[in-house]
Design a protein around this motif. Structure first.
Motif: not given
Length: 445
Positions: A265, A260, A188, A178
């Motif tokens: 993160q 995401h 990711p 990440w």
């Protein structure tokens, strides 16, 4: 100038040697980090205190503490929730249920493979690497004893399933996958096609090599040796249904996937929190001491991030001395694909700091802008950086390596480390080479 660069380079190499040497002798990494950084600073002529220089001029105290506190500021909540998630999975018996199901399905003939798979599922499900080692070790002892295998190979078995093909693969919720998102504007799942191939290679090759090493030791007469301090896997304890125990792991993966793009993160915070809540819901009646587990996870998170931040602080000093810039420029100027330069640079810096996450945090701010400006594919760069960070980071002074070999398994580095190096250093380095070749021929780009 040449003399100062030479002294600085001697200080940089000597500081790394000191970091490794003192760690191998069992000195706490939180002490070793600043002591080794002080050696680097003194050899490079760096002023020690901020009061001795103008604002913004590098000095030992400021640079060390900026590296130390900056890493904690960025990653504390992820470490905290990851450690708590792992502890509640452990205390509720959910981690044991998942691992036991795998062992039951595979049987004693595949004891080593069962341990690797159990670690892999827990790691890819978001459980902290350290917690996975603690959780699976009692079962590993039981299996190695029943299979009469030399116990010095348990650390390598745990490490293969935890810090190789799962830690740095596309989709992994571990922070090593990440951190690049912050600098490369990726997800990711960056470089997923190549990641799948490389992960499959590391899993198969690493397992084959580990089995070969263990078989050779057995042929040479090595056997399992009991110890009075050995933990026992509580076979009488009631465990959650293994399929229910999988739910929190699935929750972590699903939430991280959904958020995401929007949260980067920070999606990991929501994902791990969701995993904790899901564990309480599906396994509540199986908990021994749920709030003690939360407290233990909190303490574990502080220790884990403190250990990592200590070596990031070392890197904060190291990157401010003249020799570091010379070394990075040399690595970044390696002829051929920029991915080679990135892979070498991140590997070396992760090796210097003894931390995959620490190595990325130091290397990416220095390397990413130039590579992006040069038009390097950011998804390929993300995956190369992630994989490369998980190779030389596992040198003897790495926090996970020291903790797993000495604290958890009670082995000596001289007996256990070389199998760990085969699975966590050499195997990922070969995987890194494969990734660079595949990206270079256009796969996944």
């Amino acid at each position: 100038m040449g003399g100062s660069i030479l002294m600085s380079m001697i200080g940089l190499i000597g500081g790394l040697a000191l970091l490794i040497g003192l760690t191998l002798k069992g000195v706490n990494i939180i002490i070793v980090g600043p002591v080794s950084a002080l050696f680097v600073a003194l050899m490079s002529g760096m002023p020690l205190f901020p009061q001795l220089v103008e604002d913004g001029v590098p000095n030992f105290v400021t640079n060390y503490m900026q590296g130390f506190t900056g890493f904690i500021m960025s990653w504390y909540l992820m470490f905290l929730l990851g450690a708590v998630f792992g502890k509640v999975m452990e205390d509720s018996g959910a981690a044991d249920a998942v691992a036991k199901m795998i062992v039951d399905k595979l049987g004693m003939k595949f004891a080593v493979l069962a341990i690797v798979i159990a670690c892999a599922i827990l790691t890819y499900g978001g459980v902290s690497l350290f917690v996975v080692a603690f959780a699976v070790y009692p079962m590993a002892i039981s299996l190695f004893k029943q299979a009469d295998l030399p116990r010095r190979f348990i650390p390598a078995t745990l490490a293969l399933g935890s810090v190789t093909f799962t830690m740095t693969s596309a989709g992994s919720p571990e922070i090593q996958n990440w951190i690049p998102m912050d600098y490369l504007e990726t997800t990711p799942y960056a470089g997923a096609e190549v990641s799948i191939i490389v992960a499959a290679f590391m899993a198969v090759f690493g397992y084959w090599w580990l089995k070969k090493i263990i078989s050779k030791a057995v042929k040479n007469g090595e056997r399992f040796e009991d110890r009075k301090t050995d933990p026992t896997f509580d076979t009488s304890r009631a465990l959650p249904n293994p399929f229910l125990a999988f739910i929190p792991l699935i929750v972590v993966l699903v939430i991280s996937y959904i958020f995401h793009d929007e949260l980067k993160q920070s999606a990991l915070i929501l994902a791990l929190l969701g995993g904790i809540i899901a564990t309480f819901i599906v396994s509540w009646k199986y908990f021994k001491s749920p709030w003690e587990a939360v407290s233990a996870g909190t303490i574990g998170a502080i220790i884990a991030i403190g250990n990592t931040a200590a070596v990031v602080g070392f890197g904060g000093v190291a990157k401010a001395v003249p020799a570091f810039g010379v070394a990075v420029d040399a690595m970044a100027s390696i002829p051929g694909s920029p991915l080679i330069g990135a892979g070498v640079a991140v590997s070396v810096i992760a090796g210097m700091t003894g931390s995959a996450s620490g190595g990325q945090t130091i290397a990416l701010p220095l390397l990413a802008p130039g590579y992006i400006e040069a038009g390097v594919n950011q998804e390929a760069l993300h995956r190369v950086v992630a994989i490369s960070s998980g190779a030389l980071d596992s040198l003897p002074h790495n926090g996970y390596v020291v903790t797993t070999i000495q604290s958890i398994c009670g082995e000596k580095h001289s007996a256990a480390y070389w199998a760990v190096a085969a699975t966590t250093v050499v195997t990922p380095l070969i995987g890194l080479a494969i990734a660079i070749i595949l990206f270079s021929i256009g796969l996944g780009i």
